[in-house]
Motif scaffolding. Structure first.
Motif, PDB file in Angstrom:
ATOM      1  N   GLU A   1       0.829  -1.211   0.000  1.00 19.56           N
ATOM      2  CA  GLU A   1       0.000   0.000   0.000  1.00 19.56           C
ATOM      3  C   GLU A   1       0.857   1.251   0.000  1.00 19.56           C
ATOM      4  O   GLU A   1       0.530   2.240  -0.671  1.00 19.56           O
ATOM      5  CB  GLU A   1      -0.952  -0.002   1.198  1.00 19.56           C
ATOM      6  N   VAL A   2       1.953   1.248   0.750  1.00 18.52           N
ATOM      7  CA  VAL A   2       2.874   2.389   0.725  1.00 18.52           C
ATOM      8  C   VAL A   2       3.332   2.647  -0.705  1.00 18.52           C
ATOM      9  O   VAL A   2       3.318   3.788  -1.199  1.00 18.52           O
ATOM     10  CB  VAL A   2       4.084   2.135   1.646  1.00 18.52           C
ATOM     11  N   ILE A   3       3.755   1.594  -1.384  1.00 15.53           N
ATOM     12  CA  ILE A   3       4.262   1.735  -2.752  1.00 15.53           C
ATOM     13  C   ILE A   3       3.158   2.214  -3.688  1.00 15.53           C
ATOM     14  O   ILE A   3       3.368   3.106  -4.530  1.00 15.53           O
ATOM     15  CB  ILE A   3       4.854   0.397  -3.229  1.00 15.53           C
ATOM     16  N   ALA A   4       1.967   1.650  -3.569  1.00 19.62           N
ATOM     17  CA  ALA A   4       0.860   2.020  -4.453  1.00 19.62           C
ATOM     18  C   ALA A   4       0.479   3.491  -4.285  1.00 19.62           C
ATOM     19  O   ALA A   4       0.126   4.165  -5.264  1.00 19.62           O
ATOM     20  CB  ALA A   4      -0.344   1.124  -4.181  1.00 19.62           C
ATOM     21  N   ARG A   5       0.547   3.984  -3.068  1.00 18.46           N
ATOM     22  CA  ARG A   5       0.119   5.355  -2.785  1.00 18.46           C
ATOM     23  C   ARG A   5       1.184   6.405  -3.109  1.00 18.46           C
ATOM     24  O   ARG A   5       0.848   7.568  -3.346  1.00 18.46           O
ATOM     25  CB  ARG A   5      -0.252   5.504  -1.308  1.00 18.46           C
ATOM     26  N   ASN A   6       2.452   6.012  -3.085  1.00 15.83           N
ATOM     27  CA  ASN A   6       3.504   7.038  -3.013  1.00 15.83           C
ATOM     28  C   ASN A   6       4.617   6.846  -4.032  1.00 15.83           C
ATOM     29  O   ASN A   6       5.742   7.275  -3.800  1.00 15.83           O
ATOM     30  CB  ASN A   6       4.114   7.021  -1.607  1.00 15.83           C
ATOM     31  N   SER A   7       4.313   6.251  -5.175  1.00 18.14           N
ATOM     32  CA  SER A   7       5.371   5.923  -6.126  1.00 18.14           C
ATOM     33  C   SER A   7       5.054   6.396  -7.537  1.00 18.14           C
ATOM     34  O   SER A   7       5.106   5.627  -8.494  1.00 18.14           O
ATOM     35  CB  SER A   7       5.624   4.411  -6.118  1.00 18.14           C
ATOM     36  N   ASP A   8       4.745   7.660  -7.690  1.00 23.65           N
ATOM     37  CA  ASP A   8       4.525   8.224  -9.016  1.00 23.65           C
ATOM     38  C   ASP A   8       5.828   8.149  -9.802  1.00 23.65           C
ATOM     39  O   ASP A   8       6.821   8.792  -9.439  1.00 23.65           O
ATOM     40  CB  ASP A   8       4.075   9.674  -8.884  1.00 23.65           C
ATOM     41  N   PRO A   9       5.889   7.364 -10.876  1.00 23.64           N
ATOM     42  CA  PRO A   9       7.158   7.195 -11.593  1.00 23.64           C
ATOM     43  C   PRO A   9       7.693   8.472 -12.211  1.00 23.64           C
ATOM     44  O   PRO A   9       8.888   8.556 -12.523  1.00 23.64           O
ATOM     45  CB  PRO A   9       6.813   6.147 -12.663  1.00 23.64           C
ATOM     46  N   ALA A  10       6.841   9.477 -12.392  1.00 19.32           N
ATOM     47  CA  ALA A  10       7.306  10.735 -12.963  1.00 19.32           C
ATOM     48  C   ALA A  10       8.176  11.525 -11.996  1.00 19.32           C
ATOM     49  O   ALA A  10       8.963  12.381 -12.411  1.00 19.32           O
ATOM     50  CB  ALA A  10       6.114  11.589 -13.400  1.00 19.32           C
ATOM     51  N   SER A  11       8.035  11.244 -10.699  1.00 20.68           N
ATOM     52  CA  SER A  11       8.785  12.029  -9.712  1.00 20.68           C
ATOM     53  C   SER A  11       9.523  11.185  -8.689  1.00 20.68           C
ATOM     54  O   SER A  11      10.367  11.708  -7.951  1.00 20.68           O
ATOM     55  CB  SER A  11       7.835  12.978  -8.965  1.00 20.68           C
ATOM     56  N   THR A  12       9.235   9.887  -8.617  1.00 21.72           N
ATOM     57  CA  THR A  12       9.784   9.028  -7.562  1.00 21.72           C
ATOM     58  C   THR A  12      10.452   7.810  -8.190  1.00 21.72           C
ATOM     59  O   THR A  12       9.901   7.219  -9.118  1.00 21.72           O
ATOM     60  CB  THR A  12       8.664   8.552  -6.616  1.00 21.72           C
ATOM     61  N   ASN A  13      11.621   7.444  -7.672  1.00 23.65           N
ATOM     62  CA  ASN A  13      12.244   6.234  -8.212  1.00 23.65           C
ATOM     63  C   ASN A  13      12.795   5.312  -7.145  1.00 23.65           C
ATOM     64  O   ASN A  13      13.563   4.409  -7.447  1.00 23.65           O
ATOM     65  CB  ASN A  13      13.349   6.584  -9.209  1.00 23.65           C
ATOM     66  N   GLY A  14      12.401   5.504  -5.871  1.00 22.48           N
ATOM     67  CA  GLY A  14      12.903   4.546  -4.911  1.00 22.48           C
ATOM     68  C   GLY A  14      12.621   4.865  -3.466  1.00 22.48           C
ATOM     69  O   GLY A  14      11.915   5.825  -3.125  1.00 22.48           O
ATOM     70  N   TYR A  15      13.216   4.033  -2.618  1.00 20.52           N
ATOM     71  CA  TYR A  15      13.021   4.093  -1.175  1.00 20.52           C
ATOM     72  C   TYR A  15      14.335   3.734  -0.475  1.00 20.52           C
ATOM     73  O   TYR A  15      15.142   2.950  -0.993  1.00 20.52           O
ATOM     74  CB  TYR A  15      11.957   3.086  -0.723  1.00 20.52           C
ATOM     75  N   PHE A  16      14.513   4.306   0.707  1.00 20.93           N
ATOM     76  CA  PHE A  16      15.500   3.857   1.677  1.00 20.93           C
ATOM     77  C   PHE A  16      14.749   3.161   2.815  1.00 20.93           C
ATOM     78  O   PHE A  16      13.648   3.589   3.178  1.00 20.93           O
ATOM     79  CB  PHE A  16      16.253   5.009   2.335  1.00 20.93           C
TER      80      PHE A  16
END
Length: 741
Positions: free
Chosen positions: A410-425
């Motif tokens: 759910e975190v990934i689905a909500r917060n991973s717009d590929p136009a502005s986001t490319n990852g996580y720590f």
């Protein structure tokens, strides 16, 4: 779909028992790691494997396809973009062989993998020159200087599809170089420095061999203690005119940091890049000064290196003059404009942003970052020169294991717009996953702390690579460890009980590291340390997630007949929900596993039971808080009695929690308790009779659940001593206290 037609035949490799035929792949550490996994799964059986590497057929590196190769006899083909895609493909094949057998694999196998996120990082705080300094951190010093530890940790990262290791400490340069124009910064002898250099070169090489990028992340306007002493300064941080230093001294420190960055990149070719922390040790200066300083010092140092390098640029910690956390759109626009203007570094630049400040294991919705809310300045319009990577900090469970795949999805689905986001720590500030200083058992079947937390890393790593990874992958990992009868039950129990800290941390508003510690029920109240989250504090707390209703807001609704918002999760409903999750987990395990000769099973079972007890404790405390608040409004003694009964049940749950903890865990130092000292106002927070307990239990920064029992029991005294305000009659059409609206 990945293309199957080979255009560049890299190797034809036959795995037979422990034999791999000679080929180009034999020199690849990554492929050797995958090969070893397949050999173990084959257990002496034969399986021809064709490896085809063709980077032109896929848009992303580290992609693969594994399929039964029907045209070339009984064999399996692995088609990948690079050696690291081959490694991931071999890992997937090994898993399939283990659980389905070679015959089934040859009949029908189609496995695919391509990274959903390009940047899948672990934040690792080093124990030397550390941001947090206390025994919980410094005790890892020796083990983190052992190359064997790093090889094991990086193998774990590779197996779980992580591809970036970020190493954090205040001022890393003197551990890697003797600065050409500032030799006074390094206090080590040549022999000592050579040892440090060998360690870092080993870490960077081991990582690169496994497809893992490496970054050194620092905290900006610092110098080494030796540098400060040489120049006669009592302070080693914030060397600016705003703090009383001369313009010449400020410029010297900027030049020293810039030249050090360049020299480190030149002397360590396997190091991927440098990270900076925009705001730390920068109090008293403007946002414009901070941004210009990092451009002139850190970024310029990267640009002047002999080779391309990448940059991690943390978003500003503060929009004002202080070091404290604040946010503003103008500061974010200033930072964005600077990021878009940076040339001479590999792109995209990674901008790190804390997800829900220091407590990401809470709500899957982004509610705040370091300092407050975040505007859309970094994402709208879509950036060209940078991408965001969310920092998923864990400052809430160090002892107890955790793993809830649906939360991560759910975190990934909500917060991973590929136009502005490319990852996580993922990672912690107050904990290092090296020395296992928690476990009492000497015969534990692991060597390092991260190995006991295998599920945490597997869930995050595998889902960051591919969020569609099914639960069956994790179930198979449990079966590998505990067999087909126990494995699925344990996984299901973990899914339920891992929601307890998520619910708890969503209910309590948080900010920095020490503002909350879910597994210990500690919270910060006014100073930079944590204390037990008493009933009084819980009743006054706002919530982190606006979809949760606080106790005070709920009670105000009841007594004022203000109506109900169906979108809000009331504390009454939350209490029932948490209790239900705890019960579902508890029913799914066998208490006899607590006495198992399998130490890992005994430990995991105990952890599940401890989370369940903590969930029941939280549930009863919520109910007690609601009843007591209503009593304070109405003077109805039956409500005080109900609150007392709920809290007494909570004390029993805490005692069970503490007893379970004492079975398997040591009393250990905890960073959250570091700032307690004699004379602190918190010694007497619960009255003079509690002062001796605080001195005994916390001045040495030692934590256990048993040590907190006096504060758990003190909530009963708080209920007894509560005084009602002017009596208010609850409207008859409002629900009773423990019925959901």
């Amino acid at each position: 779909m990945l293309m199957k037609t080979p255009s560049l035949l890299c190797a034809l490799s036959v795995i037979c028992g422990s034999v791999l035929s000679a080929s180009e792949t034999s020199d690849s550490v990554a492929i050797q790691l995958g090969r070893t996994a397949v050999e173990e799964a084959l257990n002496g059986q034969e399986l021809p494997i064709i490896i085809d590497i063709d980077p032109s057929n896929w848009p992303k590196s580290q992609s693969y396809e594994v399929s039964a190769h029907k045209k070339m006899g009984k064999s399996v083909g692995i088609y990948a973009t690079d050696e690291f895609g081959v490694m991931y493909g071999l890992f997937s094949l090994a898993d399939r062989i283990t659980h389905e057998g070679v015959d089934r694999v040859l009949q029908s196998t189609n496995l695919y993998g391509t990274p959903h996120h390009d940047f899948r990082a672990i934040k690792f705080n080093l124990p030397w020159d550390a941001y947090r300094t206390n025994p919980a951190i410094t005790q890892h010093y020796e083990i983190c200087r052992d190359p064997a530890y790093w090889e094991a940790f990086l193998n774990m990262m590779a197996r779980n599809r992580f591809n970036a290791l970020t190493l954090w400490n205040l001022h890393p340069w003197p551990f890697l170089i003797r600065a050409e124009n500032f030799p006074e910064a390094c206090s080590f002898t040549d022999e000592e420095l050579a040892e440090w250099q060998t360690l870092f070169r080993t870490i960077f090489r081991l990582a690169k061999e496994r497809g893992i990028e490496t970054y050194l992340v620092n905290w900006n306007i610092f110098v080494s203690p030796a540098f400060a002493e040489h120049h006669g300064w009592s302070n080693r941080a914030n060397i600016t005119t705003a703090r009383g230093f001369t313009a010449e001294q400020q410029e010297m420190v900027l030049r020293y940091n810039r030249e050090s960055v360049t020299q480190v990149l030149n002397e360590y070719p396997n190091l991927t890049g440098i990270g900076l922390s925009l705001g730390e040790a920068m109090g008293g200066v403007t946002a414009e000064f901070r941004q210009q300083w990092v451009l002139d010092a850190i970024v310029a140092g990267v640009q002047q290196a002999d080779r391309p390098a990448r940059l991690i640029h943390r978003v500003p910690f503060s929009a004002g003059l202080s070091n404290g956390g604040t946010t503003s759109r103008p500061t974010e626009e200033l930072t964005r404009n600077a990021l878009e203007s940076i040339a001479g570094v590999e792109t995209p630049i990674i901008i790190e942003t804390k997800f829900n400040w220091s407590h990401a294991h809470s709500s899957p919705k982004l509610i705040k970052v370091h300092g407050g809310s975040l505007s859309d300045a970094y994402a709208n319009p879509a950036p060209e020169n940078f991408r965001m990577a969310w920092m998923m900090r864990n400052e809430d469970f160090f002892f107890l294991r955790w793993g809830e795949p649906d939360f991560v999805r759910e975190v990934i689905a909500r917060n991973s717009d590929p136009a502005s986001t490319n990852g996580y720590f993922i990672g912690s500030e107050c904990y290092i996953p090296a020395l296992d200083y928690f476990t009492k058992a000497e015969d534990r079947p692991w060597d390092y702390a991260f190995e006991r937390q295998w599920l945490f890393y597997e869930v995050w790593g595998r889902l960051l690579y591919d969020p569609t990874t099914p639960d069956s992958v994790f179930v198979r990992s449990f079966i590998n460890r505990y067999g087909p009868d126990i494995g699925p039950l344990l996984f299901n129990a973990w899914r339920h009980v891992s929601r307890v800290p998520l619910r708890l941390t969503s209910f309590v508003d948080i900010n920095n590291d020490k503002s909350f510690y879910a597994e210990g029920f500690l919270a910060r109240e006014g100073i930079d340390s944590s204390e037990f989250l008493s009933l009084e504090m819980l009743m006054a707390k706002d919530t982190l997630d606006p979809a949760y209703e606080s106790i005070s807001d709920y009670v105000d609704r009841v007594v004022s007949n203000a109506g109900w918002d169906a979108n809000l999760l009331t504390p009454v409903a939350l209490a029932e929900l948490v209790s239900s999750e705890a019960s579902s987990a508890y029913r799914g395990i066998d208490p006899l596993w607590l006495e198992s000769s399998n130490e890992a099973l005994r430990q995991e079972t105990t952890d599940i039971m401890m989370w369940a007890q903590l969930g029941w404790y939280f549930s009863t405390k919520l109910k007690a808080g609601v009843d007591l608040a209503l009593f304070q409004h109405t003077g109805d003694e039956s409500l005080r009695t109900s609150a007392r009964e709920h809290m007494a049940a909570g004390v029993r749950h805490w005692k069970d929690l503490a007893q379970l903890g004492d079975r398997i865990y040591r009393e250990v130092p905890l960073t959250h308790l570091h700032y307690y000292y004699e004379g602190d106002p918190m010694w007497a927070r619960h009255g003079p009779e509690k002062e001796a307990i605080f001195r005994r239990d916390f001045k040495d920064h030692i934590f256990s659940w048993s040590r907190l029992l006096p504060f758990v029991e003190a909530d009963l005294d708080f209920i007894e001593n509560a005084i009602p305000a002017t009596a208010v009659e609850i409207p008859p059409d409002n629900p009773p206290p423990h019925e959901n609206p």
